[in-house]
Scaffold this motif. Structure first.
Motif, PDB file in Angstrom:
ATOM      1  N   GLN A  92       0.779  -1.151   0.140  1.00 29.71           N
ATOM      2  CA  GLN A  92      -0.097   0.042  -0.128  1.00 29.71           C
ATOM      3  C   GLN A  92       0.804   1.203   0.003  1.00 29.71           C
ATOM      4  N   HIS A  94       0.577   5.497   1.164  1.00 34.11           N
ATOM      5  CA  HIS A  94      -0.585   6.466   1.851  1.00 34.11           C
ATOM      6  C   HIS A  94       0.304   7.652   2.131  1.00 34.11           C
ATOM      7  N   HIS A  96       0.892  11.238   4.620  1.00 33.73           N
ATOM      8  CA  HIS A  96       0.582  12.273   6.032  1.00 33.73           C
ATOM      9  C   HIS A  96       0.782  13.845   5.437  1.00 33.73           C
ATOM     10  N   HIS A 119       4.296   7.567   1.805  1.00 35.24           N
ATOM     11  CA  HIS A 119       4.742   6.349   2.445  1.00 35.24           C
ATOM     12  C   HIS A 119       4.518   5.204   1.318  1.00 35.24           C
ATOM     13  N   VAL A 121       4.692   1.382   1.204  1.00 35.30           N
ATOM     14  CA  VAL A 121       4.921   0.383   2.264  1.00 35.30           C
ATOM     15  C   VAL A 121       5.139  -0.963   1.652  1.00 35.30           C
ATOM     16  N   PHE A 131       2.021  -9.735   5.113  1.00 38.03           N
ATOM     17  CA  PHE A 131       2.260  -8.294   5.578  1.00 38.03           C
ATOM     18  C   PHE A 131       2.190  -8.589   7.229  1.00 38.03           C
ATOM     19  N   LEU A 198       6.925   1.828  12.406  1.00 37.16           N
ATOM     20  CA  LEU A 198       5.749   2.300  11.866  1.00 37.16           C
ATOM     21  C   LEU A 198       5.454   3.813  12.659  1.00 37.16           C
ATOM     22  N   THR A 199       4.796   4.673  12.016  1.00 38.73           N
ATOM     23  CA  THR A 199       4.697   5.691  12.756  1.00 38.73           C
ATOM     24  C   THR A 199       2.919   5.853  13.189  1.00 38.73           C
ATOM     25  N   THR A 200       2.376   4.798  13.053  1.00 35.08           N
ATOM     26  CA  THR A 200       0.902   4.704  13.597  1.00 35.08           C
ATOM     27  C   THR A 200       0.808   3.292  14.378  1.00 35.08           C
ATOM     28  N   TRP A 209      13.620   2.297   6.658  1.00 37.86           N
ATOM     29  CA  TRP A 209      13.464   3.604   6.163  1.00 37.86           C
ATOM     30  C   TRP A 209      14.298   4.073   4.907  1.00 37.86           C
TER      31      TRP A 209
HETATM   32  C1  LIG Z   1       2.088   0.082   7.907  1.00 40.62           C
HETATM   33  C2  LIG Z   1       2.207   1.511   7.882  1.00 40.62           C
HETATM   34  C3  LIG Z   1       2.966   2.246   7.702  1.00 40.62           C
HETATM   35  C4  LIG Z   1       2.762   3.551   7.997  1.00 40.62           C
HETATM   36  S1  LIG Z   1       4.247   4.667   7.833  1.00 40.62           S
HETATM   37  C5  LIG Z   1       1.793   4.049   8.347  1.00 40.62           C
HETATM   38  O1  LIG Z   1       1.711   5.182   8.656  1.00 40.62           O
HETATM   39  C6  LIG Z   1       0.608   3.117   8.627  1.00 40.62           C
HETATM   40  O2  LIG Z   1       1.014   2.064   8.316  1.00 40.62           O
END
Ligand SMILES: Cc1cc(=S)c(O)co1
Ligand SMILES: [Zn+2]
Length: 262
Positions: A92, A94, A96, A119, A121, A131, A198-200, A209
């Motif tokens: 995936q 996404h 921020h 990001h 992933v 995963f 992970l940041t969440t 990273w």
């Molecule tokens: C797996 C995953 C990675 C990041 S960096 C995120 O923000 C949420 O989920």
């Protein structure tokens, strides 16, 4: 009074924002990358990124960001090389971002913030079966981060931006196919790399990273559509706009950030 201030603080910065929230958190993310402390590693290989647009499946608003998801049942979209010893599958991507262009990215370069951060992933398909299994392992994930800056319109991103109104609310999903995220990568090959998390939640310390040095440009209006998304689902009375979905920076502790360039 303490109770309500806690509630306010919790809403503004959920408790998992702080470094103390992960037992033994010695490799937490995000961090500030200081140029003077990063070390050029000439043994770092070039990144090998091979994405197949046919693996792109859908966009999902998970109530924290929007995820563009990929079929990761084969090795059609992969990442290898760089600091990695194995081949990782894209599952995936996404973003921020902030409520304004002054904030948004999770990582910073010598304290410089960007309005958003992408990001991508990937999980270690050479060693793990999924995963979910890889996310618990120290070498389980690899996330490629790309900074976004405000400038000219990004033609490749527009297809994604046009689909976002369909996933305005938390838990909404829309089909999204034939998209190759390579178009979101800067042409410059330079990157930094460090071991983090992970940041969440679950904030697991399973991420290699890989932070691209050069940002990509998107237009102000394109980023404004990100901010039109909602944290809340359609049946909640209070609609909260999806902004500031970034984690506070964490202590570097005894880690070194390596650069692929001198
Ligand atoms: C797996 C995953 C990675 C990041 S960096 C995120 O923000 C949420 O989920
Ligand atoms: Zn992320």
């Amino acid at each position: 009074l303490a109770g309500c201030s806690y509630k306010l603080r919790h809403q503004l910065h959920p408790v998992w924002q702080s470094p103390l929230s992960v037992p033994g958190g010695r490799r937490q993310s995000p961090i500030n990358i200081t140029l003077r402390d990063s070390l050029h590693d000439p043994h770092l290989k070039p990144l090998k990124i091979r994405y197949d647009s046919n693996t792109c499946t859908q966009i999902w608003n998970n109530g924290y960001s929007f995820l563009v998801e990929f079929d990761d049942s084969t090795d059609k979209s992969t990442l290898s090389g760089g600091p990695l010893l194995n081949q990782y599958r894209l599952c995936q991507f996404h973003f921020h971002w902030g409520e304004s262009n002054a904030v948004g990215s999770e990582h910073t370069i010598d304290g410089i913030l960007f309005p958003a951060e992408l990001h991508l992933v990937h999980w270690n398909a050479s060693k793990y079966k999924s995963f979910e299994e890889a996310v618990m392992e120290g070498d389980g994930l690899a996330v490629v981060a790309v900074f976004l800056k405000i400038g000219k319109r990004h033609e490749g991103l527009q297809k994604l931006v046009d689909a976002l109104p369909a996933v305005r609310h938390k838990d909404s999903v829309v089909e999204f196919t034939s998209f190759n995220p390579s178009c979101l990568l800067p042409t410059c090959l330079d990157y930094w790399t460090y071991s983090g998390s992970l940041t969440t939640p679950p904030l697991t310390e399973s991420v290699a990273w890989i932070i691209k040095k050069k940002p990509v440009e998107v237009s102000h209006d394109q980023l404004a559509v990100f901010r039109s998304l909602l944290f809340t689902s359609a049946d909640e009375e209070e609609q909260k706009s999806m902004v500031n979905n970034f984690r506070l920076q964490q202590p570097l502790m005894n880690r070194t950030v390596r650069s692929s360039f001198s």
